[in-house]
Design an enzyme around this catalytic site. Structure first.
Site, mmCIF file in Angstrom:
data_model
loop_
_atom_site.group_PDB
_atom_site.id
_atom_site.type_symbol
_atom_site.label_atom_id
_atom_site.label_comp_id
_atom_site.label_asym_id
_atom_site.label_seq_id
_atom_site.Cartn_x
_atom_site.Cartn_y
_atom_site.Cartn_z
ATOM 1 N N LYS A 111 0.825 -1.216 0.000
ATOM 2 C CA LYS A 111 0.000 0.000 0.000
ATOM 3 C C LYS A 111 0.853 1.257 0.000
ATOM 4 O O LYS A 111 0.522 2.231 -0.674
ATOM 5 C CB LYS A 111 -0.941 0.005 1.209
ATOM 6 N N LYS A 195 -4.405 -9.904 -6.711
ATOM 7 C CA LYS A 195 -5.576 -10.112 -5.862
ATOM 8 C C LYS A 195 -6.730 -9.203 -6.292
ATOM 9 O O LYS A 195 -6.502 -8.054 -6.659
ATOM 10 C CB LYS A 195 -5.152 -9.754 -4.424
ATOM 11 N N LYS A 198 -10.641 -4.122 -3.390
ATOM 12 C CA LYS A 198 -11.633 -3.057 -3.425
ATOM 13 C C LYS A 198 -11.006 -1.693 -3.678
ATOM 14 O O LYS A 198 -11.694 -0.738 -4.002
ATOM 15 C CB LYS A 198 -12.496 -3.044 -2.163
#
Ligand code: TYM
Length: 331
Positions: A111, A195, A198
């Site tokens: 991230k 992956k 969202k």
């Protein structure tokens, strides 16, 4: 009776990955365990988020919990930020975790890499500390999560062990993660090496099935999923990641082994196979979404659930926090 605990962050539209990796697995625990499921709203702040979106997604998540069969009479459903004890525990335990440990967390690395380095919030770095506190505060035995969260649960386990050994006693319960046999890591339909996430842009992503997508969109996304140039339906994540992902989705929805699904589509072409995947997915998702819509309309009822859940959760959390405060010398 085991204490089972998990949570989902209210950070926008939920995906099929969230559904198969978490929502769907919670209710099966509630008859024989003491289950605590919460909306991880404090964790949602670890990346920049619009305040209205955070607020409304919090109600979405609780509605998804109810739609998945969680019964507020059996399961304690609550909002993370309603139980202030978690923030006090976080302030204490942040001193018992090393920078090196947090720097090794895959989620943090991924991230933060995608961000402007000077704007990475401290909360993103300490995310696993708060997650460990969620787990410890309710004396948790089992944590059902998708595969990407295993590393955080393992870290929580290590922290608990270290704390107990330092203070020479069983002050923090050692947690273990539970991941579903099939569906613990759902990949993107357009890029099956990554992956399904969202955080992918909802307006652009063809690879992500959002739980709020309509039937036509879901069908279209599955029918146009990236596959490969041969035509054998076989589970081989290295050479056939797209087909393997679809086999996983199909098997998860049908509650069967992947080998059984392979066998079923032995002689099928990709078109027939994809249609069966879409049918299996919609057969379960459509009624789930309809229930979601019903619950989501009734915010007064959802507020009642939050209020009574907060009371039940605080009752468990308070003595645990007291115990830890005493051990470290704050009481
Ligand atoms: P969140 O909201 O990021 O993810 C919620 C759950 O969805 C799972 N998941 C997936 N599973 C399979 N395939 C995918 N593609 C996929 N994407 C997401 C995640 O593994 C997760 O189980 N940190 C937690 C929230 C949390 C928590 C906790 C969980 C906060 N405190 C304490 C357990 C215990 C999270 O990742 O939420």
């Amino acid at each position: 009776m085991k204490r089972v605990l998990s949570g989902v962050k209210p950070t926008g539209k939920m995906t099929l990955g969230n559904y198969l990796g978490s929502f769907r697995n919670f209710s099966k625990f509630q008859d024989e365990n003491d289950v605590f499921i919460f909306v991880a709203d404090l964790h949602a702040l670890t990346l920049p988020i619009d305040s209205k979106l955070l607020h409304s997604t919090t109600y979405d998540i609780i509605s998804f919990y109810l739609a998945s069969g969680l019964d507020p009479k059996k399961t304690t459903l609550f909002r993370q930020s309603d139980v202030y004890e978690v923030s006090v525990l976080d302030t204490i335990l942040i001193n018992y975790i090393y920078m090196g440990e947090l720097s090794r967390m895959i989620q943090f690395k991924e991230k933060s890499k995608a961000m402007n380095q000077s704007k990475v919030g401290v909360g993103l770095f300490t995310y696993p500390v708060l997650m460990a506190c969620d787990i410890f505060l309710y004396d948790t035995d089992l944590v059902p999560v998708g595969e990407d969260q295993n590393q955080h649960v393992e870290l929580a386990h290590d922290i608990a062990r270290r704390f107990n050994s330092r203070y020479k006693g069983e002050y923090i319960k050692l947690p273990t993660s539970y991941t579903p046999k099939v569906g613990k890591r759902i990949m993107s339909l357009s890029d099956p090496l990554h992956k399904m996430s969202k955080s992918d842009d909802p307006n652009q992503s063809k690879g992500v099935i959002y739980l709020q997508d309509d039937e036509k969109t879901i069908r279209k996304k599955i029918m146009s999923a990236v596959t490969d140039s041969d035509s054998i339906v076989k589970y081989d994540p290295v050479n056939k990641p797209g087909i393997s992902n679809l086999l996983t989705i199909y098997s998860a929805f049908k509650n069967i082994e992947i080998s059984q699904a392979e066998h079923e589509f032995n002689n099928s072409n990709y078109g027939t196979f994809k249609k069966a995947v879409a049918d299996a997915c919609l057969e379960e998702l459509l009624p789930f979404k309809a229930k979601f819509e019903e619950y989501r309309k009734n915010e007064a009822y959802l507020n009642e659930i939050f209020a009574s859940g907060a009371k039940k959760a605080s009752k468990v959390a308070q003595p645990v926090l007291e115990r830890i405060m005493k051990v470290v010398g704050l009481r």
